[in-house]
Structure formats: C-alpha cells, structure tokens
Write a protein that holds these residues in place. Structure first.
Motif: not given
Ligand SMILES: NC(=O)c1ccc[n+]([C@@H]2O[C@H](COP(=O)([O-])OP(=O)(O)OC[C@H]3O[C@@H](n4cnc5c(N)ncnc54)[C@H](O)[C@@H]3O)[C@@H](O)[C@H]2O)c1
Length: 252
Positions: A6, A134, A175, A177, A232-237, A239
């Motif tokens: 990234r 992000t 998409n 966040r 990271s994608d660990e926090s994808s939900a 925002t």
C-alpha cells in the motif's frame, strides 16, 4: 504484512507519533512518504530506509495548498497512487481565548484543520479513480472533552472529529473510509508548552494517574498500532468514527 504494497502519506512524520506511524506502516509492508515542515524528516526517512523499508521524505507545509499539491505530485511520481493518507501534523499553542492572538488562532486552524481539507481534497479524487482508500485524521481526547487554557487547539480538534464524520458520509460510496484517532497524553515534545502551564513535565507526570486511569502516558507505538488497524482491511466496516486511544481519560 497487513499493508503490503500500500502507498501511504503520513504528515507530521519527522518525529513523534507521525514517525511511529510511518515506521509501523513500513513494517507492515507499506511504502511511505513522510511529509513534514522540518528538515529532520530527512534523517527520519533515512533511518527507516536503513532498516530496509521503501520510504521517502518530502518537505511539506501542510497549511499551504501549493506545498500539499507538490507532495501529492511527488508521491504519484514515485509510487503511482495513494492508498492511505494520515493527516497527523498539528501544532499546540496554549491559551484561553483572552490569551491567544488572532494569528495563533488562524495558524492553529490552518495547520490542524485546513491542512486536512487541503490534503484530502488532493487525494480523494485519486482514491476514487483507483477504487478506494483510507484516510486517518489525527484528533485528540480534546475532540471529545475540553481543557482549560487550550482554546484554539481544543476547538481545532473538535472540528477534526466532525470533518472526519462528514467526509466519511460523502465518500463511503467510493470505498473510501475516513476515521479519526483520538489520543490521550502521549509523551512527545508536542506537549512542552502545555506542560509549562502545569509547572513542567515532571509535575504533569505526577498527575498522570488522575489524567489516565491506566496510570501511565500513551506510547507513540500504541497510537501507531491503532493507525495500522484503521488503515488495514481489518477495519473494513469502520468509517466515520473517532477511535479513542486514551488510557481511559475520557471515560471519567
Ligand atoms: N502528544 C500528545 O499528547 C497528543 C495527544 C493527542 C493528540 N495528539 C496529536 O497527535 C499528532 C502528532 O503529535 P505529536 O505528539 O507526535 O507531536 P510532534 O510535535 O512530535 O509532531 C508533530 C509534527 O508535525 C509537524 N508539523 C507542524 N506543523 C507542520 C506543518 N505546517 N506542515 C507539516 N508538518 C508540520 C512538526 O514538525 C512535527 O514533526 C498531532 O495531530 C497531535 O494533535 C498528540
């Protein structure tokens, strides 16, 4: 490697919390542009480079739109895109509204708040084009609770929390966040002038149990680890939130 390949911009990363975020991002596989107004950023980037990380320093005044646009152009030229933006740079000049000058007020809002608007405005269209990203804005415990004789700073950090929420609404469909980290007392040189109000750093540290229920100051790496999570994608939900990392300070 939670951020493998990234591309990240971290402002205010010559030292302190920002440097620790850049270091942890690089450890997690990100390529990082460290942006700061002070030349010490050259050595900070070199230290990460010496550890084998792909990083660069770009001297930036985050309160200047020309400077911010140059930073983004440099990042695109070097790495081709921006996946993560951390708006971390800030200043902290104490004083009640009777003690701070108009210049201090304006400078605080330019460095702390307008910078986040300028950089996000430059980066969001790139993220939209590339399918997402992000943004992490650095707030403070003072985004939630006020403190005596810290008027400009407290007001600026309150504004950052709401700017975060507002941007999250506009760009969720892309998409992108947008979140905010709200630290408690982190023992960096940032607080030197603030400590003077309370009789010096040693006096403040004696009061730390009252300030932080965990009985100690927050370490820069503890803020940086939260930034890794939000990037990271660990926090994808997640925002539009303020992630409070304050040892319990605002729980009182
Ligand atoms: N230290 C704390 O206790 C604490 C608590 C809550 C929030 N924060 C927040 O964490 C962030 C980092 O704080 P820190 O403790 O690492 O401070 P710090 O002073 O160590 O680092 C701030 C960095 O921002 C840079 N900077 C200042 N003005 C700039 C400008 N115009 N353009 C580019 N860079 C500029 C400085 O040169 C410095 O390297 C800030 O947003 C601060 O408000 C800190």
């Amino acid at each position: 490697m939670r951020l493998n390949n990234r591309i990240a911009i971290v402002t205010g990363s010559a030292r302190g919390i920002g440097f620790e975020i850049a270091r942890r991002f690089a450890e997690e596989g990100a390529k990082v542009v460290l942006a700061d107004i002070i030349e010490a950023g050259v050595e900070s980037a070199q230290a990460l480079h010496d550890l084998g990380h792909d990083v660069a320093f770009f001297r930036t005044d985050v309160a200047s739109n020309d400077s911010v646009e140059s930073l983004v152009a440099f990042t695109l030229e070097r790495y081709g895109r921006v996946d993560i933006l951390v708006n971390n740079a800030a200043i902290n000049i104490p004083g009640s509204i009777l003690e701070v000058s108009e210049e201090i007020w304006d400078k605080t809002f330019a460095v702390n708040v307008k910078s986040q608007f300028l950089l996000s405005r430059a980066v969001v269209p790139l993220m939209q084009k590339d399918g997402g990203g992000t943004i992490i804005n650095m707030g403070s415990g003072n985004s939630y609770v006020a403190e005596p004789r810290l008027s400009a700073y407290v007001a600026s950090k309150g504004a950052i929390l709401m700017l975060t929420k507002q941007m999250a609404l506009d760009f969720a469909k892309d998409n992108i966040r947008v979140n905010c980290i709200c630290p408690g007392w982190v023992d960096t040189s940032f607080n030197d002038a603030h400590c003077d109000l309370y009789g010096g750093r040693d006096e403040v540290l004696k009061m730390i149990d009252d300030i932080h229920p965990i009985g100690r100051t927050i370490k820069p790496v503890e803020i940086a680890n939260s930034a890794v999570f939000l990037a990271s994608d660990e926090s994808s939900a997640i925002t539009g939130t303020g992630l409070i990392v304050d040892g319990g300070l605002t729980a009182r």
